[in-house]
Design a protein around this motif. Sequence first.
Motif, PDB file in Angstrom:
ATOM      1  N   LYS A 136       0.885  -1.460   0.078  1.00 33.60           N
ATOM      2  CA  LYS A 136      -0.295  -0.066   0.145  1.00 33.60           C
ATOM      3  C   LYS A 136       1.196   1.110  -0.078  1.00 33.60           C
ATOM      4  CE  LYS A 136      -3.803  -2.093   1.421  1.00 33.60           C
ATOM      5  NZ  LYS A 136      -5.702  -1.964   1.289  1.00 33.60           N
ATOM      6  N   GLY A 137       2.382   0.670  -0.130  1.00 38.70           N
ATOM      7  CA  GLY A 137       2.783   1.821  -0.080  1.00 38.70           C
ATOM      8  C   GLY A 137       3.486   3.036   1.534  1.00 38.70           C
ATOM      9  N   ILE A 138       3.063   1.777   2.157  1.00 38.92           N
ATOM     10  CA  ILE A 138       3.378   3.073   3.342  1.00 38.92           C
ATOM     11  C   ILE A 138       4.571   2.029   3.712  1.00 38.92           C
ATOM     12  CG2 ILE A 138       2.616   2.709   6.242  1.00 38.92           C
ATOM     13  CD1 ILE A 138       0.092   2.318   4.781  1.00 38.92           C
ATOM     14  N   LYS A 139       6.238   2.956   3.647  1.00 40.73           N
ATOM     15  CA  LYS A 139       7.236   2.161   4.119  1.00 40.73           C
ATOM     16  C   LYS A 139       8.613   2.848   5.028  1.00 40.73           C
ATOM     17  CE  LYS A 139       7.141  -0.216  -0.746  1.00 40.73           C
ATOM     18  NZ  LYS A 139       7.315   0.041  -2.457  1.00 40.73           N
ATOM     19  N   SER A 140       8.100   4.084   5.507  1.00 41.04           N
ATOM     20  CA  SER A 140       8.610   4.510   6.162  1.00 41.04           C
ATOM     21  C   SER A 140       6.993   5.488   6.845  1.00 41.04           C
ATOM     22  CB  SER A 140       9.584   5.636   5.720  1.00 41.04           C
ATOM     23  OG  SER A 140       8.046   6.867   4.785  1.00 41.04           O
ATOM     24  N   PRO A 141       8.170   5.708   8.368  1.00 32.64           N
ATOM     25  CA  PRO A 141       7.588   6.468   9.239  1.00 32.64           C
ATOM     26  C   PRO A 141       6.068   7.372   8.747  1.00 32.64           C
ATOM     27  CG  PRO A 141       9.655   6.704  10.623  1.00 32.64           C
ATOM     28  CD  PRO A 141       9.488   6.492   8.790  1.00 32.64           C
TER      29      PRO A 141
END
Length: 295
Positions: free
Chosen positions: A164-169
Amino acid sequence: MDNFYLNPPRYDSIRKKMAQIKKNNPQIKLFCIGQSILKRRIYALGIGNLKNAVLFTGAIHAQEWLTCSLLLRFFEELSEKHELYGVDLNDIFTNRGLIVVPMCNPDGVEIALGGPKTAKQLCSPIQFIMKKSNQSWQANARGVDLNHNFDAGWKQLKQLECSKGIKSPSPRQYGGICPQSEPETKALVALCNNFDIKKVIAFHSQGEEIYYYYGKNTPAESALMADALAASSGYEVCQPTGLASHGGFKDWFINSKCRPGFTIEIGKGQNPLPIEMLEPIYDRLKEMLVIATLL
Ligand SMILES: [Zn+2]
């Protein structure tokens, strides 16, 4: 009505409220289970025999601070009364106990209610994260969603996050660099281990839903317990899907302890639910909270 319950629960106000509850009933235990990223203390209140305790947690997600007010409202009433719904509280608390951690994510709640400046030295990184996303803040002060940070299917959840493109804080749904990387997560794990907690109920908002299942270690009696909680509250028993299906506190508790764990999504509407919803929600859930303490 006590002013505390008419306003959103700020960190300083919950510290005062918890100290007041303890002062009014010397048998209550008030203790610290750990610290947040910004060194705010995470407090617990305990009543009864804490060697055989159920644990209620609130505000692990920053916008869901109404759960903190709800748990303190319930605990305060329990600590002042001798009887609720015909249940003799002195009697039941001889053999069993209740531990409440109303604000598991104090930094996040402060950010949600007071903005990034409440995060002091982390103000700039938080502003940077907020600029990348227009979602409201649910995470801790490092942009880690604590309910994605527990060691239960963490790698599968990480794959879902990445897809879902959530790869960092992020304001929400980023699970951190490894399971239990965050001090708030570690504090809850240590509490369960140290007190040999028998059941966990993690309070979230919103949806009027009850979740009890996490894989093969879910105890057989959990479904029946969820039905009892649903019968009292009118909430619906549900199965988690998508990004809510791993890495949560109740998932870790069920998976590692093979004991009953629940997530209860209080209220209906858009987060943050307004403080005015506290009393109607409390009226509807009070009996369920007593049942949850007894189960
Ligand atoms: Zn939540």
